[in-house]
Design a protein around this motif. Structure first.
Motif, short mmCIF file in Angstrom:
data_model
loop_
_atom_site.label_atom_id
_atom_site.label_comp_id
_atom_site.label_asym_id
_atom_site.label_seq_id
_atom_site.Cartn_x
_atom_site.Cartn_y
_atom_site.Cartn_z
N ALA A 1 10.02 0.96 3.56
CA ALA A 1 9.57 -0.39 3.95
C ALA A 1 8.14 -0.67 3.49
N SER A 2 7.71 0.02 2.43
CA SER A 2 6.33 -0.13 1.97
C SER A 2 6.27 -0.13 0.45
N LEU A 3 5.37 -0.95 -0.10
CA LEU A 3 5.09 -0.94 -1.53
C LEU A 3 3.68 -0.44 -1.81
N ASP A 4 2.98 0.05 -0.80
CA ASP A 4 1.61 0.55 -0.99
C ASP A 4 1.61 1.76 -1.91
N ASN A 5 0.83 1.68 -2.98
CA ASN A 5 0.71 2.76 -3.95
C ASN A 5 2.05 3.23 -4.49
N ARG A 6 3.00 2.30 -4.59
CA ARG A 6 4.34 2.64 -5.06
C ARG A 6 4.68 1.84 -6.30
N MET A 7 5.33 2.50 -7.24
CA MET A 7 5.76 1.86 -8.48
C MET A 7 6.79 2.76 -9.13
#
Length: 436
Positions: free
Chosen positions: A376-382
């Motif tokens: 449920a997070s896009l922080d520092n994610r790719m």
């Protein structure tokens, strides 16, 4: 559609001569020919499933042999029989009393296992008329748990903890799914800066990527420090101070050498150093992570991490700050579910490895599931993207505004075009007859 028995399994060695253009070149793999062991399974009713595992040329024929050696464990079983006890089938495939000796759950035997299981997941998603990511998102937590073999990882993640994480992930799931369908999942590009590319080629590709809206770039490093300084400087100047830069050494260095080398590249503010040393050296990665932390540089690894047990130890040892799952290195979706859930428990972001042949097509499903149902997070994610060979797939990856757009076709996006398989099959395909 789930009842019919699997009556046929075929596997082909399909290779693309990417070494001729230095595509995919890095400090350790200087002349890769991107390849797959391509598996097709079929039921007596004619339902098909397509699976791949990625290689870089020589040795694909060994993976093909391993797939054939495991095929007797698949043929004769129904899809319903497999998926109703997927944990049991996974363990059957990885625990044959004799075959496991040449693994267990690692190397060629696990690559073959991944190819077979990828085909089964593709078949299941097709039978349900859903893309794989949607099949996973719609599953009840208890059903997902039954797909995972928790053997060897309960000291880091119990079944109950995994179930709790999935139950927690239900909150806001519908909104996150709608967000992904509208916006897509953020991607970064590796296509601009393969090690064998000239500065002119690098500059041209980077300019094009910037014009297309890319904001996250990865540079291959590790062969020559002065070359790395020049190339990183070139890229950083082009992309500016606000965009993300990552560097990847592809296992080139010893531990002390990695710390020293990356320290000299710190001025370019890389977000992470990927595979700085031997991919099996968990404590070495931990030492590098500790040394680079004051510089604000994380360590990423996973594309050659054999199995969930190694990922468990990397996480327990605080040896990586970015988990890089791969859709073909470990035991398919089943094992990646375990890794995603362990990463969630340890609060380490997942940034998948992709590229190659079909890896982008596959791993997009896993990262969509991770965001919608787990992190449920896009922080520092790719998620990595490499613009190679997508034209050979029936349902190629769709990138819009540097984001992966969720696939809509049923399956795991693994089906290759029949003409491509015939043309690039090794060694008798048209392309290889003209080269060899």
């Amino acid at each position: 559609m789930l009842k019919g028995k699997i009556v046929k399994l075929t596997v082909n060695d399909v290779r693309f001569p990417t070494s001729q253009g230095q595509h995919g070149s890095d400090a350790m793999h200087t002349d890769p020919d991107y390849s797959v062991a391509y598996v097709v399974i079929e039921t007596e009713e004619g339902l098909k499933g397509y699976g791949i595992t990625f290689t870089i040329g020589k040795g694909t024929e060994i993976v093909v042999c391993a797939v054939e050696a495991l095929s007797n464990l698949v043929i004769g079983k129904s899809l319903k029989e497999i998926v109703s006890d997927f944990r049991g089938f996974y363990r059957l495939l990885t625990s044959d009393g004799q075959m496991r000796w040449i693994g267990p759950e690692k190397g060629v035997i696990q690559l073959a296992t991944a190819a077979i299981l990828n085909a089964i997941w593709d078949m299941w998603a097709r039978a349900e008329s859903k893309p794989l990511w949607k099949l996973l998102v719609d599953m009840e937590p208890s059903q997902l748990i039954r797909c995972i073999d928790f053997r060897y990882i309960t000291d880091a993640l119990t079944e109950q903890e995994a179930l709790d994480l999935l139950e927690k992930g239900r909150a806001g799931k519908q909104q996150r799914e709608e967000q992904m369908l509208k916006e897509g999942y953020p991607a970064y590009t590796t296509s601009c800066a393969w090690l064998g590319y000239s500065d002119q080629q690098l500059t041209q590709l980077c300019s094009t990527a910037l014009a297309e809206g890319w904001t996250k770039f990865k540079v291959k490093v590790g062969a020559d420090l002065q070359d790395d300084i020049r190339r990183c400087s070139l890229i950083r100047k082009m992309i500016g101070p606000e965009k993300s830069l990552m560097i990847d050494a592809n296992q080139r260095w010893d531990v002390a050498e990695a710390i020293s080398w990356v320290t000299k590249l710190a001025e370019f503010r890389p977000l992470w150093i990927e595979e700085p040393t031997c991919p099996d050296d968990i404590l070495g990665h931990a030492a590098i992570s500790k040394a680079l932390a004051p510089l604000g540089i994380g360590v990423a690894t996973g594309e050659q991490c054999h199995n969930r047990v190694m990922f468990k130890q990397f996480l327990q040892a605080s040896a990586l700050q970015y988990v890089q799952i791969d859709s073909c290195r470990v035991g398919s979706v089943n094992e990646n579910l375990a890794i995603l859930l362990m990463a969630a428990k340890f609060k380490v972001p997942v940034c998948p490895h992709a590229g190659g042949v079909g890896l982008c097509e596959l791993v997009q499903h896993l990262i969509l599931f991770d965001y919608i149902s787990v992190s449920a997070s896009l922080d520092n994610r790719m998620c990595e993207f490499v613009d190679h060979l997508h034209e050979h797939f029936q349902s190629p990856t769709v990138i819009r505004n540097a984001h992966y757009m969720p696939p809509t076709d049923p399956g795991y996006s693994t089906e290759m075009l029949e003409g491509s398989v015939l043309k690039y099959r090794f060694p008798d395909g048209e392309v290889w007859r003209s080269i060899l």
